[in-house]
Design a protein around this motif. Sequence first.
Motif, PDB file in Angstrom:
ATOM      1  N   LYS A 111       1.117  -1.296  -0.072  1.00 40.78           N
ATOM      2  CA  LYS A 111       0.049  -0.001   0.132  1.00 40.78           C
ATOM      3  C   LYS A 111       0.843   1.222  -0.047  1.00 40.78           C
ATOM      4  N   PHE A 112       1.934   1.178  -1.064  1.00 39.82           N
ATOM      5  CA  PHE A 112       2.647   2.540  -1.094  1.00 39.82           C
ATOM      6  C   PHE A 112       1.927   3.837  -1.234  1.00 39.82           C
ATOM      7  N   ASP A 113       0.929   3.960  -1.519  1.00 39.30           N
ATOM      8  CA  ASP A 113       0.050   5.091  -1.805  1.00 39.30           C
ATOM      9  C   ASP A 113      -1.399   5.101  -0.904  1.00 39.30           C
ATOM     10  N   LYS A 114      -1.311   4.114   0.029  1.00 41.20           N
ATOM     11  CA  LYS A 114      -2.316   4.017   1.022  1.00 41.20           C
ATOM     12  C   LYS A 114      -3.538   3.215   0.422  1.00 41.20           C
ATOM     13  N   ASP A 115      -3.390   2.514  -0.791  1.00 39.30           N
ATOM     14  CA  ASP A 115      -4.473   1.708  -1.409  1.00 39.30           C
ATOM     15  C   ASP A 115      -3.629   0.660  -2.058  1.00 39.30           C
ATOM     16  N   TYR A 116      -4.370  -0.336  -2.234  1.00 40.85           N
ATOM     17  CA  TYR A 116      -3.754  -1.878  -3.070  1.00 40.85           C
ATOM     18  C   TYR A 116      -3.443  -1.445  -4.371  1.00 40.85           C
ATOM     19  N   ASP A 117      -2.592  -0.503  -4.676  1.00 42.85           N
ATOM     20  CA  ASP A 117      -2.148  -0.090  -5.984  1.00 42.85           C
ATOM     21  C   ASP A 117      -0.578  -0.603  -6.238  1.00 42.85           C
ATOM     22  N   VAL A 118      -0.491  -1.254  -7.277  1.00 41.59           N
ATOM     23  CA  VAL A 118       0.919  -1.531  -7.598  1.00 41.59           C
ATOM     24  C   VAL A 118       1.293  -0.772  -9.022  1.00 41.59           C
ATOM     25  N   MET A 119       2.113   0.265  -9.116  1.00 38.64           N
ATOM     26  CA  MET A 119       2.471   1.051 -10.034  1.00 38.64           C
ATOM     27  C   MET A 119       3.435   0.416 -10.718  1.00 38.64           C
ATOM     28  N   TYR A 120       2.976   0.305 -12.067  1.00 41.99           N
ATOM     29  CA  TYR A 120       4.122  -0.489 -13.136  1.00 41.99           C
ATOM     30  C   TYR A 120       5.298   0.058 -12.869  1.00 41.99           C
ATOM     31  N   GLN A 121       5.545   1.031 -13.347  1.00 43.07           N
ATOM     32  CA  GLN A 121       6.870   1.882 -13.598  1.00 43.07           C
ATOM     33  C   GLN A 121       7.933   1.588 -12.547  1.00 43.07           C
ATOM     34  N   LEU A 122       7.422   1.691 -11.161  1.00 42.90           N
ATOM     35  CA  LEU A 122       8.199   1.199  -9.998  1.00 42.90           C
ATOM     36  C   LEU A 122       8.483  -0.344  -9.860  1.00 42.90           C
TER      37      LEU A 122
ATOM     38  N   GLU B  15       0.027  14.991   0.811  1.00 38.31           N
ATOM     39  CA  GLU B  15       0.705  14.170   1.808  1.00 38.31           C
ATOM     40  C   GLU B  15      -0.085  13.143   2.407  1.00 38.31           C
ATOM     41  N   ASN B  16      -1.142  13.084   2.397  1.00 33.90           N
ATOM     42  CA  ASN B  16      -2.182  12.338   3.020  1.00 33.90           C
ATOM     43  C   ASN B  16      -2.543  11.018   2.156  1.00 33.90           C
ATOM     44  N   PHE B  17      -1.534  10.937   0.986  1.00 27.04           N
ATOM     45  CA  PHE B  17      -1.425   9.670   0.260  1.00 27.04           C
ATOM     46  C   PHE B  17       0.036   9.202   0.527  1.00 27.04           C
ATOM     47  N   ASP B  18       0.831   9.716   1.115  1.00 21.62           N
ATOM     48  CA  ASP B  18       2.403   9.463   1.380  1.00 21.62           C
ATOM     49  C   ASP B  18       2.099   8.706   2.822  1.00 21.62           C
ATOM     50  N   PRO B  19       2.277   7.458   3.085  1.00 18.09           N
ATOM     51  CA  PRO B  19       2.411   6.514   4.311  1.00 18.09           C
ATOM     52  C   PRO B  19       3.647   7.050   5.240  1.00 18.09           C
ATOM     53  N   ASN B  20       4.617   7.736   4.507  1.00 21.21           N
ATOM     54  CA  ASN B  20       5.768   8.067   5.121  1.00 21.21           C
ATOM     55  C   ASN B  20       5.875   9.395   5.215  1.00 21.21           C
TER      56      ASN B  20
ATOM     57  N   LEU C 230     -10.487  14.302  12.507  1.00 19.83           N
ATOM     58  CA  LEU C 230      -9.773  14.213  13.942  1.00 19.83           C
ATOM     59  C   LEU C 230      -9.602  12.525  14.581  1.00 19.83           C
ATOM     60  N   ASP C 231     -10.243  11.820  14.037  1.00 15.12           N
ATOM     61  CA  ASP C 231     -10.200  10.555  14.590  1.00 15.12           C
ATOM     62  C   ASP C 231      -8.804   9.763  13.948  1.00 15.12           C
ATOM     63  N   PRO C 232      -7.795   9.483  14.933  1.00 17.42           N
ATOM     64  CA  PRO C 232      -6.382   8.781  14.161  1.00 17.42           C
ATOM     65  C   PRO C 232      -6.920   7.637  13.571  1.00 17.42           C
ATOM     66  N   LYS C 233      -7.758   6.924  13.221  1.00 15.73           N
ATOM     67  CA  LYS C 233      -7.804   5.816  12.582  1.00 15.73           C
ATOM     68  C   LYS C 233      -7.929   6.219  10.959  1.00 15.73           C
ATOM     69  N   TYR C 234      -8.188   7.223  10.762  1.00 15.22           N
ATOM     70  CA  TYR C 234      -8.420   7.688   9.248  1.00 15.22           C
ATOM     71  C   TYR C 234      -6.778   8.068   8.792  1.00 15.22           C
ATOM     72  N   ASN C 235      -6.228   8.657   9.807  1.00 11.27           N
ATOM     73  CA  ASN C 235      -4.670   9.106   9.248  1.00 11.27           C
ATOM     74  C   ASN C 235      -4.920  10.014   8.281  1.00 11.27           C
ATOM     75  N   LEU C 236      -5.593  10.727   8.396  1.00  9.95           N
ATOM     76  CA  LEU C 236      -5.577  12.022   7.400  1.00  9.95           C
ATOM     77  C   LEU C 236      -5.359  13.421   8.131  1.00  9.95           C
ATOM     78  N   LYS C 237      -4.619  14.389   7.207  1.00  9.21           N
ATOM     79  CA  LYS C 237      -4.367  15.581   7.749  1.00  9.21           C
ATOM     80  C   LYS C 237      -5.155  16.735   6.841  1.00  9.21           C
ATOM     81  N   LEU C 238      -6.176  17.230   7.327  1.00  6.43           N
ATOM     82  CA  LEU C 238      -6.799  18.261   6.636  1.00  6.43           C
ATOM     83  C   LEU C 238      -6.653  19.590   7.430  1.00  6.43           C
ATOM     84  N   GLN C 239      -5.228  20.019   7.444  1.00  4.89           N
ATOM     85  CA  GLN C 239      -5.104  21.529   8.248  1.00  4.89           C
ATOM     86  C   GLN C 239      -5.162  22.430   7.176  1.00  4.89           C
ATOM     87  N   LEU C 240      -5.859  23.440   7.463  1.00  3.79           N
ATOM     88  CA  LEU C 240      -5.427  24.603   6.486  1.00  3.79           C
ATOM     89  C   LEU C 240      -4.668  25.882   6.810  1.00  3.79           C
ATOM     90  N   GLU C 241      -5.089  26.913   7.352  1.00  2.44           N
ATOM     91  CA  GLU C 241      -4.192  27.837   7.695  1.00  2.44           C
ATOM     92  C   GLU C 241      -4.486  28.652   9.068  1.00  2.44           C
TER      93      GLU C 241
END
Length: 550
Positions: A82-93, A247-252, A418-429
């Motif tokens: 899940k390199f992009d947080k989904d079950y995706d396999v990118m061919y070029q990689l 950044e919400n798609f980058d697990p790192n 704000l629930d950490p189970k979603y692991n999403l950051k939607l911070q604005l300004e």
Amino acid sequence: MKKKLFKPFAWLTCITILTSSCSGEEPTTPQTQNLINTEIPFSSMNMDENGQLKMKFAESLANALVANQDLRRLVKEEALKKFDKDYDVMYQLVKNKSITPIDYNGKSNGKIDKSILIKSSQATTFRNAILPFFKNEAELIEIEQKLPLLTIFVPELPLGYFSAETWDVNDENQVPEVAFRLNTSNDIPVIGKDGNKYVIEAELTPGFPIIVIKENERLRVKQNKNRTNKNTKLANVDFENFEFIDENFDPNASNPNPPIVNNSSIDERLIDAYNFWNNNDGWQRDYIYHGLTTTNTTGPLTRNYAEHITSFRLAGDPKVAFNYISINSSPGDPDPQQVSDYRINRSSGWTDGDFEFNVYCYFGSKSNDTGEAKIKTFGLKPDDLFSMSYSSYTTGTWFWRKTFIRTEIVATKQIDFLDPKYNLKLQLEVWDLSKYGADWQFKFEEYDTTVKQNIGESQSTKITANVNGELSGTLFEILKVGLKWGVTKEVTKTNTYNMEFTTTSNPLGSSIVSFYDNAINKNPTTGVFISRTYSTGRVEFSIMPTRVQW
């Protein structure tokens, strides 16, 4: 003579009975007959160049997965990362990743010579495993150059029928069919492991092992990189040529200032702001950002808080909402609710994986004509967004039987970011009125590709005159002098924006959030504090100041 005539008749009768009883098709009304039992000829599918290239890749991959057990192992393992947080396999990689040659001892399906299958089974890389099934290497190079985001997606099918987690790559019965997504239709063409081609109607979900060829929606080619190396025979690219669109798609991705919330998700300062201004004529954010009260009317800006998108829900009829975000649409397409053809306005969405959403945030600008803006992107699973029920049925003849799943959308769900189970950051300004306008606009869309186009537009916002930067001793501070607008009236200003919008997306409407809106309200029945909710007509969402530092 009678005996001789009886045998053929008996066999014909038995075959007829067996074929009828094995079909497993459920009784249908004229309406459901039109919806689920009308076979769509593969040859009738309208494919643009993009679709033609995906079909060539799907055909080659389908054959390679039959021939090469270790290729199946590689696809499964890469999907589970899940390199992009989904079950995706990118061919070029993964195309140059190693696989172990294993002798192919199976039979030819009559469409591919067994010697080609054996050659594929002896390959030592992903790319070399699929290469024998192309007419020549130039065909594969063309795909690599024109579809840099080509991705293999392993869906998580309902009712436990198939997923990356449960896929037994050693089981020949779990060699997957290969579907591919089109820009021209919501129906799904499929290359079977037996070489047969067929189409899955848009509203149905398969109940058998299958993977999907699509383009990655969570990465893009870096603008300062060429898509291909024109001076070499191969399109040599690696992860350095791509970037996550958010950044919400980058697990790192690191999160240096995560929102700090208590058990109720409502910060005490927001509760204090509500309690103070509830019976007074004032703005909650005056207190939250500047500490202003009726007795303290001047205060510096605190950067301990920043606005966050804290909740999200699709609005309206849940079935309409699901169908709307599940289709592929382009600028100028009709509203799906106004189209009667089920193949346009219905889709099971199983080829998508997570749904991806863009939020275009227009902050305005106090000092410039060009407004400040930000795009936030996030992905959510279908069962995050909807309560669903499923039923399966088996169709086909004795020799070709398939199980399909009908999805029933029961209700929409609210997402608490704000629930950490979603692991999403939607911070604005930080809402700095010396920099931004007092009215922020939020525009939502569900998108299906990362291809973008620049669109210029204008938005109006109110500008405050009583918030400015001042030198206080040795510190430069942003001071707000006076409650609300101060002694002067607000000024309406029009800012221009040059935004990049995705070319294939489903618009979800827009709404205005103002500095002077209540950040939280109190439920008069339960006494529970809740964030204020806004609506675009298709989306309900909340914006709330949330602590990011002490």
